[in-house]
Design a protein around this motif. Structure first.
Motif, PDB file in Angstrom:
ATOM      1  N   GLU A 189      -4.579   3.855  -2.947  1.00 35.51           N
ATOM      2  CA  GLU A 189      -4.139   2.570  -2.760  1.00 35.51           C
ATOM      3  C   GLU A 189      -5.041   1.585  -2.348  1.00 35.51           C
ATOM      4  OE1 GLU A 189      -0.906   2.052  -2.822  1.00 35.51           O
ATOM      5  OE2 GLU A 189      -0.189   4.134  -2.812  1.00 35.51           O
TER       6      GLU A 189
ATOM      7  N   ARG B   9       0.921  -1.163  -0.080  1.00 34.99           N
ATOM      8  CA  ARG B   9      -0.080  -0.042   0.113  1.00 34.99           C
ATOM      9  C   ARG B   9       0.812   1.116   0.027  1.00 34.99           C
ATOM     10  NH1 ARG B   9      -5.626  -0.507   1.113  1.00 34.99           N
ATOM     11  NH2 ARG B   9      -5.431   1.769   2.053  1.00 34.99           N
ATOM     12  N   ARG B  10       1.851   1.435  -1.024  1.00 29.99           N
ATOM     13  CA  ARG B  10       2.756   2.165  -0.959  1.00 29.99           C
ATOM     14  C   ARG B  10       3.160   2.694  -2.471  1.00 29.99           C
ATOM     15  NH1 ARG B  10       7.919   2.047  -0.667  1.00 29.99           N
ATOM     16  NH2 ARG B  10       8.165   3.595   1.049  1.00 29.99           N
TER      17      ARG B  10
ATOM     18  N   ARG C  47       4.161   6.397  -2.567  1.00 28.36           N
ATOM     19  CA  ARG C  47       5.490   6.652  -2.087  1.00 28.36           C
ATOM     20  C   ARG C  47       6.652   6.083  -2.729  1.00 28.36           C
ATOM     21  NH1 ARG C  47       4.675   9.359   2.326  1.00 28.36           N
ATOM     22  NH2 ARG C  47       2.573   9.357   3.290  1.00 28.36           N
TER      23      ARG C  47
ATOM     24  N   GLU D 110      -4.256   9.263  -0.569  1.00 28.24           N
ATOM     25  CA  GLU D 110      -3.398   8.117  -0.567  1.00 28.24           C
ATOM     26  C   GLU D 110      -4.030   6.895  -0.045  1.00 28.24           C
ATOM     27  OE1 GLU D 110       1.243   6.748   1.157  1.00 28.24           O
ATOM     28  OE2 GLU D 110       0.133   8.488   2.284  1.00 28.24           O
TER      29      GLU D 110
END
Length: 114
Positions: free
Chosen positions: A70, A37-38, A41, A66
């Motif tokens: 995600e 879940r990034r 990033r 975000e």
């Protein structure tokens, strides 16, 4: 979530693809980022100053973008991971997968404001 948040992300990812500097980002890299879940990033870490995700990661202009993004990617991944070529014609580029799946989020329209 506003559609404009997703279309802005599409513009940023498209720019990364066009630069040719990130062609080494694989589908597996994106799969791993989705599992963690990034994705946003991961893109920021890899592209640095070549991508500005501040409005997506550091602002509440689009609420909790975000988490929304995600979660949506995770949902698509759960149903279609491994079928990227058949469903979207993608078999090499992780960035093209991000582009296609972001577009898919828009097409599905779940929780979106137009």
């Amino acid at each position: 979530m506003k559609v404009s948040a997703l279309t802005l992300l599409i513009l940023h990812v498209n720019s990364l693809i066009d630069s040719g500097k990130y062609a080494d980002i694989s589908i597996d890299d994106i799969h791993q980022a989705i599992e963690g879940r990034r994705v946003l990033r991961f893109l920021k870490e890899r592209a640095g100053a070549d991508i500005d995700l501040s409005i997506h990661l550091e602002s509440n202009a689009y609420g909790d973008f975000e988490s929304y993004y995600e979660s949506q990617l995770e949902s698509i991944y759960g149903g279609y991971a491994g079928q990227e070529r058949r469903k979207w014609g993608i078999e090499n580029s992780g960035l093209c997968l991000v582009l296609a799946w972001t577009n898919e989020i828009i097409q599905q329209g779940q929780g979106l404001e137009w």
